[in-house]
Write a protein that holds these residues in place. Structure first.
Motif, PDB file in Angstrom:
ATOM      1  N   SER A  45      47.689  41.275  35.174  1.00  0.00           N
ATOM      2  CA  SER A  45      46.770  41.005  36.273  1.00  0.00           C
ATOM      3  C   SER A  45      46.415  39.531  36.314  1.00  0.00           C
ATOM      4  CB  SER A  45      45.504  41.854  36.152  1.00  0.00           C
ATOM      5  OG  SER A  45      44.766  41.476  35.044  1.00  0.00           O
ATOM      6  N   ILE A  49      45.882  36.989  39.375  1.00  0.00           N
ATOM      7  CA  ILE A  49      44.569  36.446  39.671  1.00  0.00           C
ATOM      8  C   ILE A  49      44.544  34.929  39.561  1.00  0.00           C
ATOM      9  CG2 ILE A  49      42.195  36.425  38.788  1.00  0.00           C
ATOM     10  CD1 ILE A  49      42.734  39.391  38.079  1.00  0.00           C
ATOM     11  N   VAL A  67      45.953  40.070  44.854  1.00  0.00           N
ATOM     12  CA  VAL A  67      46.154  41.291  44.086  1.00  0.00           C
ATOM     13  C   VAL A  67      47.139  42.150  44.853  1.00  0.00           C
ATOM     14  CG1 VAL A  67      44.997  43.235  43.021  1.00  0.00           C
ATOM     15  CG2 VAL A  67      43.747  41.112  43.364  1.00  0.00           C
ATOM     16  N   ALA A 132      40.862  44.044  33.521  1.00  0.00           N
ATOM     17  CA  ALA A 132      40.848  44.952  34.645  1.00  0.00           C
ATOM     18  C   ALA A 132      42.202  44.992  35.288  1.00  0.00           C
ATOM     19  CB  ALA A 132      39.830  44.497  35.651  1.00  0.00           C
ATOM     20  N   ASN A 650      35.621  36.302  35.444  1.00  0.00           N
ATOM     21  CA  ASN A 650      36.638  37.300  35.779  1.00  0.00           C
ATOM     22  C   ASN A 650      36.048  38.686  36.017  1.00  0.00           C
ATOM     23  OD1 ASN A 650      39.473  37.904  36.120  1.00  0.00           O
ATOM     24  ND2 ASN A 650      39.214  39.193  34.308  1.00  0.00           N
ATOM     25  N   LEU A 654      36.559  40.655  39.493  1.00  0.00           N
ATOM     26  CA  LEU A 654      37.164  41.979  39.634  1.00  0.00           C
ATOM     27  C   LEU A 654      36.208  42.943  40.336  1.00  0.00           C
ATOM     28  CD1 LEU A 654      38.860  42.076  36.147  1.00  0.00           C
ATOM     29  CD2 LEU A 654      40.009  41.972  38.360  1.00  0.00           C
ATOM     30  N   SER A 657      36.586  42.346  43.938  1.00  0.00           N
ATOM     31  CA  SER A 657      37.911  42.613  44.494  1.00  0.00           C
ATOM     32  C   SER A 657      38.022  44.054  44.998  1.00  0.00           C
ATOM     33  CB  SER A 657      38.982  42.346  43.432  1.00  0.00           C
ATOM     34  OG  SER A 657      38.923  41.003  43.028  1.00  0.00           O
ATOM     35  N   VAL A 695      47.333  47.921  38.024  1.00  0.00           N
ATOM     36  CA  VAL A 695      46.661  47.062  38.985  1.00  0.00           C
ATOM     37  C   VAL A 695      46.842  47.542  40.418  1.00  0.00           C
ATOM     38  CG1 VAL A 695      48.562  45.443  39.337  1.00  0.00           C
ATOM     39  CG2 VAL A 695      46.218  44.633  39.509  1.00  0.00           C
ATOM     40  N   ASN A 702      38.629  49.829  37.415  1.00  0.00           N
ATOM     41  CA  ASN A 702      38.269  48.509  36.895  1.00  0.00           C
ATOM     42  C   ASN A 702      38.215  47.431  37.965  1.00  0.00           C
ATOM     43  OD1 ASN A 702      37.771  49.072  34.207  1.00  0.00           O
ATOM     44  ND2 ASN A 702      39.977  49.227  33.801  1.00  0.00           N
ATOM     45  N   ILE A 703      38.432  47.817  39.191  1.00  0.00           N
ATOM     46  CA  ILE A 703      38.327  46.852  40.291  1.00  0.00           C
ATOM     47  C   ILE A 703      37.374  47.397  41.341  1.00  0.00           C
ATOM     48  CG2 ILE A 703      39.594  45.904  42.263  1.00  0.00           C
ATOM     49  CD1 ILE A 703      41.799  45.150  40.493  1.00  0.00           C
ATOM     50  N   ARG A 707      34.035  49.355  38.996  1.00  0.00           N
ATOM     51  CA  ARG A 707      34.174  48.677  37.711  1.00  0.00           C
ATOM     52  C   ARG A 707      32.874  48.782  36.908  1.00  0.00           C
ATOM     53  NH1 ARG A 707      36.914  45.049  34.739  1.00  0.00           N
ATOM     54  NH2 ARG A 707      35.678  43.470  33.663  1.00  0.00           N
TER      55      ARG A 707
END
Ligand SMILES: Nc1ncnc2c1ncn2[C@@H]1O[C@H](COP(=O)(O)OP(=O)(O)OP(=O)(O)O)[C@@H](O)[C@H]1O
Length: 791
Positions: A45, A49, A67, A132, A650, A654, A657, A695, A702-703, A707
């Protein structure tokens, strides 16, 4: 203070697994922590990113987060420093990222005091820096349709059993302006990040960072004239004298309206003549003509009246900026009496405001309040439940306190938060020095950017109090700005009257020291949280108490702006209280529907709402809402979700995102969708079915908001999501939050009236954790650690 961090970590390590019962919170924490850190997917990822363009200077400040799949790109305009930080946080280089991640963790409440050089960290907490990958749907937008702007009366049965009318509820959350000045803001913020972590980060695990606060030992005051001993009672007496002299004029009988002005008069000896004039209430403060502000966008806010001009720039108007201005940057010939101008203007009329908006705001706020009080209050006693502003009654049984003066002495009756009513004879008005009335007992409680807090015992009745000794004036800080900071904190402290707000007893100036005497609470909430012994129900109780305090503040037109675990204390009966009003601001005046925007990056990094870092001006209410949600997350997770709400972080990136917007600015400036006819259906969101780390997997938790949310108990997710909506205009209001079924269902400890006193009605499903007094406050923890090191 990294020592403290290590102390806490060591303590955790040494704790046998079975030493504390596993609570829901423990389970949740473990769940989060035990998720394997998939380095591969992190690195994968990272390559997505790290699309930072370093080409042209324009590009250089624009970070793109590409992404794959359906994950949307999030961009943020960075300052020069942010740009470099962002590059440093690229996941292309895991080590570089970690270092940058750690280095930028600094809680800078002190930033607005300009003390970064002197700042030290506070104790440690953990940041979840899990890698993530994957994505989740943009959850917030579907909820945005709910119209939470509707005016409401709060009916908090726990606290008051009666409705607290919300002055502010008629003002919708504003949509912040686009940030024209954010480069400078961010730069400034970043420049304050010289952190102890740079020194100590190497010794910490990659996924751990510490809460970095600021501790300043109080140097000797040498520049404020030793002219007075101030107490609430003394000021009130002065107000009453003034009132008796001219009963036809609405002046300061309440402790609120007069305090600000009289304190100003105390401090500004230059102005003694003027200040002795009872009509020149608040003669110490200035008015600058900045012209009306064009910045209030919301038509509901500005409609029908001229907007109150706003400070020009964030850093020129807040308490933050006050201390950062070079000495003399504010002219001393402004010692006029702005209030006399305000006196003759109708509430809706445009009033030129000082750049020192905070104190100007406060003065107007309190002045109006005092007028309201006076009309119903001619017997020189402030009744419980006296209207504080705009006819708003402070719930009399939530926090009772009344003061009256006879002769040279004053008396007060108040509950002490322990369920007992105190009738005490206050010697503050009799001129007996503080040192003859109180003795220092025990150890220091803590210290921060504003000063240090010690324990003291009142000799007359052996009662224990917390006494905050304000820091001295910085060299580059004007006396006026310094006094402004202290008076605003005092004015607010003495005016607030609620069970979940710390009570200020008096303020004293003696031997070149400025001391604020407050009720004492036995524990820092942070210490309780870090004991890792809190049950889920206990956490919920504390959370609801914090929200109840915020509800009270917002109902009277004030926002705290520095809500964090460190600024919550709890007494042995389990009553949580908000402290430290050094950053508080007025957002609404009595009889006005105008929103007064706040400005300046004020608060502590991990708790900061994103708009604070982006916009020069913002509505401070959703800022409090955001911070409260972060507090809840910290209590559950024992970690910060991120260290700062900027895309260079970060974890925060995330979190931002995977949404339907292409930039953070767009996300933050979103407005609520109009209510839809099938709202009930639209609010039902599809839950991620798995916790894939892929991802491109839309179910990746996790995004996006998931998250953070997926680590929290399910029943809390809906309202926490409303509280951490990136767009302040879409964020839930305190009234909406208090109406949430889960929040309502929390069995919260609260005060109930019992004949002439109050007692704590405890929640039945929990008890409140207590820790040894040696570990109950930060200073104690530090001391213990030092002792251990010396052995
Ligand atoms: N009434 C109180 N009872 C018990 N402890 C208190 C009380 N007031 C303050 N403390 C302790 O003192 C610490 C510092 O207090 P406070 O936050 O008011 O100082 P500050 O200098 O304004 O801090 P900050 O850096 O957050 O601005 C708190 O974190 C808490 O540990």
């Amino acid at each position: 203070m990294s020592s403290l961090t290590r102390l806490l970590q060591e303590k955790r390590k040494n704790e046998p697994a079975s030493s504390s019962p596993r609570t829901s919170a423990d389970t949740l924490t473990t769940t989060l922590e035990s998720q394997p850190l998939d380095v591969q997917s992190r690195n994968r990822s990272s390559s997505h990113i790290s699309g930072v363009s370093n080409g042209s200077s324009n590009d250089r400040n624009r970070t793109t987060v590409p992404v794959p799949g359906s994950v949307t790109t999030v961009t943020q305009i960075y300052s020069e420093e942010d740009s470099s930080s962002t590059a440093g946080s690229s996941l292309d280089d895991r080590n570089q990222f970690s270092s940058s991640f750690l280095n930028s963790n600094f809680a800078h409440t002190a930033s607005f005091y300009g003390t970064s050089a002197q700042s030290k960290d506070r104790f440690g907490a953990l940041i979840n820096d899990q890698g993530a990958a994957g994505l989740s749907s943009c959850g917030a937008s579907s909820l945005a349709a709910q119209n939470r702007i509707t005016s409401r009366l709060s009916a908090n049965s726990h606290t008051s059993g009666r409705a607290i009318p919300s002055l502010s509820s008629s003002i919708p959350y504003s949509v912040p302006n686009s940030n024209k000045d954010n480069n400078s803001s961010n730069s400034n913020s970043s420049s304050l990040s010289s952190s102890w972590l740079e020194t100590y980060a190497g010794g910490m695990p990659n996924n751990i960072s510490a809460i970095d606060s600021n501790v300043i030992s109080s140097p000797k005051v040498d520049s404020v004239e030793p002219r007075f001993v101030i107490s609430k009672q003394k000021l009130q007496k002065a107000s009453m004298d003034s009132n008796n002299a001219n009963t036809t004029q609405s002046r300061s009988i309440s402790r609120s309206g007069s305090i600000s002005s009289q304190l100003g008069n105390f401090f500004f000896s230059k102005n003694s003549k003027e200040s002795s004039n009872p009509n020149s209430a608040g003669g110490a403060f200035s008015v600058n003509s900045n012209g009306p502000s064009p910045n209030i966008k919301n038509p509901n806010v500005t409609n029908g009246s001229t907007a109150i001009p706003k400070p020009i720039r964030a850093r020129q108007s807040s308490i933050y900026s006050a201390s950062r201005q070079p000495t003399g940057s504010y002219t001393d010939n402004l010692y006029g009496s702005p209030s006399s101008v305000h006196d003759h203007l109708p509430p809706s009329q445009s009033v030129p405001r000082s750049q020192h908006s905070s104190i100007g705001d406060l003065k107007r706020f309190f002045k109006k309040s005092s007028s309201s009080n006076l009309s119903s209050n001619n017997n020189n006693v402030i009744p419980n439940g006296s209207p504080l502003s705009s006819g708003i009654a402070v719930p009399s049984h939530s926090h009772s306190s009344s003061h009256f003066a006879t002769g040279g002495n004053s008396y007060s009756s108040s509950y002490n938060g322990n369920g007992d009513t105190i009738y005490s004879h206050n010697h503050g008005g009799s001129g007996i020095p503080f040192s003859k009335r109180y003795i220092k007992t025990g150890a220091d409680l803590g210290a921060g950017a504003g000063g240090s807090v010690k324990l003291a015992q009142r000799i007359a009745d052996n009662q224990i109090f917390a006494v905050k000794e304000f820091r001295t004036k910085f060299e580059n800080e004007s006396k006026r700005d310094y006094v402004k900071k202290i008076t605003s904190e005092y004015c607010i402290g003495t005016t607030l009257n609620h069970a979940n707000i710390i009570e200020t007893i008096e303020i004293v100036y003696e031997d070149d020291r400025i001391l604020q005497v407050m009720e004492y609470c036995e524990y820092d909430l942070f210490a309780i949280v870090m004991s890792n012994k809190m049950s889920y129900e206990e956490i919920c109780c504390c959370f609801k108490q914090i929200l109840t305090g915020v509800q009270y503040l917002h109902s009277i037109g004030l926002a705290h702006r520095d809500l964090k675990l460190d600024n919550c204390v709890i007494n042995e009966k389990g009553v949580v209280k908000l402290i430290d009003f050094g950053a508080a601001v007025v957002f609404s005046y009595p009889f006005s529907k105008n929103l007064v925007e706040a400005s300046g990056i004020v608060g502590s990094d991990p708790y900061l709402a994103p708009e604070v870092c982006i916009f020069a001006k913002y509505d401070p209410r959703p800022v409090d809402i955001w911070s409260s949600a972060i507090i809840f997350a910290c209590m559950i997770l024992k970690k910060f979700p991120w260290k700062i709400p900027k895309l260079r972080d970060n974890s925060f990136k995330l979190f931002c995102s995977g949404r339907d917007c292409d930039s953070l600015s767009s996300l933050v400036t979103r407005t609520p969708d109009p209510p839809s006819y099938d709202e009930s259906h639209s609010t039902e969101k599809k839950k991620p079915e798995s916790s894939s780390n892929n991802v491109s997997d839309p179910n990746n938790v996790n995004i996006g908001p998931q998250r953070l949310l997926h680590s929290l108990p399910e029943e809390t997710q809906h309202i926490i999501e409303r509280m951490i909506d990136l767009a302040p205009a879409c964020r839930g209001s305190i009234e909406e939050i208090m109406e949430d079924p889960w929040i309502r269902s929390i069995d919260m400890c609260h005060l109930v009236e019992d004949a002439l006193s109050f007692k704590v009605a405890k929640g039945e499903d929990h008890h409140h954790t207590q820790v040894d007094q040696s570990e109950a406050h930060i200073a104690g923890l530090e001391k213990k650690k030092k002792k251990q090191n010396n052995q």
